[in-house]
Design a protein around this motif. Structure first.
Motif, PDB file in Angstrom:
ATOM      1  N   ASN A  50       0.823  -1.213   0.000  1.00 39.81           N
ATOM      2  CA  ASN A  50       0.000   0.000   0.000  1.00 39.81           C
ATOM      3  C   ASN A  50       0.855   1.260   0.000  1.00 39.81           C
ATOM      4  N   ILE A  51       1.870   1.302   0.847  1.00 38.52           N
ATOM      5  CA  ILE A  51       2.752   2.464   0.892  1.00 38.52           C
ATOM      6  C   ILE A  51       3.468   2.634  -0.441  1.00 38.52           C
ATOM      7  N   ILE A  52       3.944   1.545  -1.012  1.00 43.89           N
ATOM      8  CA  ILE A  52       4.638   1.598  -2.302  1.00 43.89           C
ATOM      9  C   ILE A  52       3.692   2.101  -3.385  1.00 43.89           C
ATOM     10  N   MET A  53       2.512   1.495  -3.491  1.00 49.03           N
ATOM     11  CA  MET A  53       1.562   1.836  -4.558  1.00 49.03           C
ATOM     12  C   MET A  53       1.153   3.304  -4.505  1.00 49.03           C
ATOM     13  N   TRP A  54       0.682   3.756  -3.348  1.00 48.30           N
ATOM     14  CA  TRP A  54       0.200   5.131  -3.252  1.00 48.30           C
ATOM     15  C   TRP A  54       1.309   6.131  -3.533  1.00 48.30           C
ATOM     16  N   ASN A  55       2.491   5.867  -3.040  1.00 52.04           N
ATOM     17  CA  ASN A  55       3.560   6.841  -3.202  1.00 52.04           C
ATOM     18  C   ASN A  55       4.183   6.830  -4.591  1.00 52.04           C
ATOM     19  N   VAL A  56       4.183   5.711  -5.278  1.00 50.54           N
ATOM     20  CA  VAL A  56       4.625   5.704  -6.679  1.00 50.54           C
ATOM     21  C   VAL A  56       3.668   6.558  -7.516  1.00 50.54           C
ATOM     22  N   ILE A  57       2.376   6.412  -7.281  1.00 46.41           N
ATOM     23  CA  ILE A  57       1.384   7.226  -7.997  1.00 46.41           C
ATOM     24  C   ILE A  57       1.569   8.703  -7.649  1.00 46.41           C
ATOM     25  N   ALA A  58       1.810   8.991  -6.365  1.00 49.97           N
ATOM     26  CA  ALA A  58       1.990  10.375  -5.931  1.00 49.97           C
ATOM     27  C   ALA A  58       3.243  11.003  -6.531  1.00 49.97           C
ATOM     28  N   VAL A  59       4.328  10.231  -6.602  1.00 50.10           N
ATOM     29  CA  VAL A  59       5.565  10.736  -7.220  1.00 50.10           C
ATOM     30  C   VAL A  59       5.279  11.104  -8.672  1.00 50.10           C
ATOM     31  N   ALA A  60       4.602  10.225  -9.382  1.00 45.09           N
ATOM     32  CA  ALA A  60       4.279  10.493 -10.792  1.00 45.09           C
ATOM     33  C   ALA A  60       3.410  11.738 -10.925  1.00 45.09           C
ATOM     34  N   THR A  61       2.395  11.873 -10.088  1.00 49.60           N
ATOM     35  CA  THR A  61       1.499  13.032 -10.146  1.00 49.60           C
ATOM     36  C   THR A  61       2.262  14.319  -9.867  1.00 49.60           C
ATOM     37  N   ASN A  62       3.094  14.311  -8.836  1.00 52.22           N
ATOM     38  CA  ASN A  62       3.833  15.528  -8.490  1.00 52.22           C
ATOM     39  C   ASN A  62       4.846  15.913  -9.561  1.00 52.22           C
ATOM     40  N   TYR A  63       5.538  14.930 -10.120  1.00 50.04           N
ATOM     41  CA  TYR A  63       6.499  15.276 -11.156  1.00 50.04           C
ATOM     42  C   TYR A  63       5.835  15.612 -12.490  1.00 50.04           C
ATOM     43  N   LEU A  64       4.651  15.084 -12.741  1.00 46.08           N
ATOM     44  CA  LEU A  64       3.874  15.541 -13.903  1.00 46.08           C
ATOM     45  C   LEU A  64       3.477  17.004 -13.724  1.00 46.08           C
ATOM     46  N   THR A  65       3.138  17.381 -12.500  1.00 46.83           N
ATOM     47  CA  THR A  65       2.809  18.777 -12.215  1.00 46.83           C
ATOM     48  C   THR A  65       4.009  19.675 -12.468  1.00 46.83           C
ATOM     49  N   VAL A  66       5.174  19.264 -11.998  1.00 45.57           N
ATOM     50  CA  VAL A  66       6.399  20.041 -12.233  1.00 45.57           C
ATOM     51  C   VAL A  66       6.701  20.105 -13.732  1.00 45.57           C
ATOM     52  N   GLY A  67       6.572  18.986 -14.419  1.00 42.86           N
ATOM     53  CA  GLY A  67       6.823  18.953 -15.861  1.00 42.86           C
ATOM     54  C   GLY A  67       5.859  19.836 -16.631  1.00 42.86           C
ATOM     55  N   ALA A  68       4.589  19.804 -16.273  1.00 41.44           N
ATOM     56  CA  ALA A  68       3.596  20.656 -16.940  1.00 41.44           C
ATOM     57  C   ALA A  68       3.910  22.129 -16.678  1.00 41.44           C
ATOM     58  N   TYR A  69       4.297  22.429 -15.450  1.00 36.71           N
ATOM     59  CA  TYR A  69       4.670  23.811 -15.125  1.00 36.71           C
ATOM     60  C   TYR A  69       5.824  24.269 -16.011  1.00 36.71           C
ATOM     61  N   MET A  70       6.861  23.449 -16.101  1.00 39.31           N
ATOM     62  CA  MET A  70       8.018  23.820 -16.915  1.00 39.31           C
ATOM     63  C   MET A  70       7.637  23.966 -18.388  1.00 39.31           C
ATOM     64  N   TYR A  71       6.797  23.080 -18.881  1.00 43.87           N
ATOM     65  CA  TYR A  71       6.346  23.140 -20.277  1.00 43.87           C
ATOM     66  C   TYR A  71       5.606  24.448 -20.549  1.00 43.87           C
ATOM     67  N   PHE A  72       4.612  24.746 -19.721  1.00 44.64           N
ATOM     68  CA  PHE A  72       3.818  25.957 -19.936  1.00 44.64           C
ATOM     69  C   PHE A  72       4.643  27.211 -19.696  1.00 44.64           C
ATOM     70  N   ARG A  73       5.523  27.169 -18.714  1.00 44.75           N
ATOM     71  CA  ARG A  73       6.368  28.330 -18.427  1.00 44.75           C
ATOM     72  C   ARG A  73       7.263  28.647 -19.622  1.00 44.75           C
ATOM     73  N   ARG A  74       7.812  27.608 -20.236  1.00 43.77           N
ATOM     74  CA  ARG A  74       8.668  27.785 -21.410  1.00 43.77           C
ATOM     75  C   ARG A  74       7.881  28.422 -22.559  1.00 43.77           C
ATOM     76  N   HIS A  75       6.676  27.930 -22.778  1.00 38.93           N
ATOM     77  CA  HIS A  75       5.848  28.470 -23.857  1.00 38.93           C
ATOM     78  C   HIS A  75       5.379  29.886 -23.560  1.00 38.93           C
ATOM     79  N   GLU A  76       5.144  30.202 -22.307  1.00 36.18           N
ATOM     80  CA  GLU A  76       4.744  31.559 -21.934  1.00 36.18           C
ATOM     81  C   GLU A  76       5.908  32.535 -22.105  1.00 36.18           C
ATOM     82  N   ALA A  77       7.123  32.065 -21.873  1.00 34.65           N
ATOM     83  CA  ALA A  77       8.305  32.914 -22.025  1.00 34.65           C
ATOM     84  C   ALA A  77       8.540  33.269 -23.486  1.00 34.65           C
ATOM     85  N   ARG A  78       8.168  32.361 -24.389  1.00 33.94           N
ATOM     86  CA  ARG A  78       8.337  32.617 -25.821  1.00 33.94           C
ATOM     87  C   ARG A  78       7.305  33.595 -26.360  1.00 33.94           C
ATOM     88  N   SER A  79       6.185  33.690 -25.674  1.00 35.03           N
ATOM     89  CA  SER A  79       5.101  34.566 -26.169  1.00 35.03           C
ATOM     90  C   SER A  79       5.319  36.009 -25.839  1.00 35.03           C
TER      91      SER A  79
END
Length: 90
Positions: free
Chosen positions: A61-90
């Motif tokens: 249970n600890i492994i499963m929930w936290n693997v999903i949480a790691v993915a969710t949090n790093y997807l959030t960071v990745g999306a932030y970086m993606y959008f931030r990069r595109h906003e900087a170009r505009s």
């Protein structure tokens, strides 16, 4: 399933998906405005330690929930970086 398992399941579910509303909002807005990626990065980093702990004590249970949480949090960071990069170009 006893009460302890139900509480553990609910706690894992809640903490795992706590960052999901920010990710969804950012994807819907297609913008990083109002987002701070530090919290997601910090949470993701410490959740890796939870995964290691879960492996060391053999808790699926600890492994499963936290693997999903790691993915969710790093997807959030990745999306932030993606959008931030595109906003900087505009």
């Amino acid at each position: 399933m006893d009460l302890t398992q139900i509480i553990g399941f609910a706690a894992g579910f809640g903490t795992t998906f706590a960052a999901l509303p920010d990710l969804i909002a950012m994807l819907n807005r297609r913008s990083s405005v109002g987002m701070n990626p530090r919290m997601a990065a910090i949470m993701g980093t410490f959740q890796i330690l939870w995964v290691i702990y879960g492996v060391s004590i053999g808790s699926k249970n600890i492994i499963m929930w936290n693997v999903i949480a790691v993915a969710t949090n790093y997807l959030t960071v990745g999306a932030y970086m993606y959008f931030r990069r595109h906003e900087a170009r505009s």
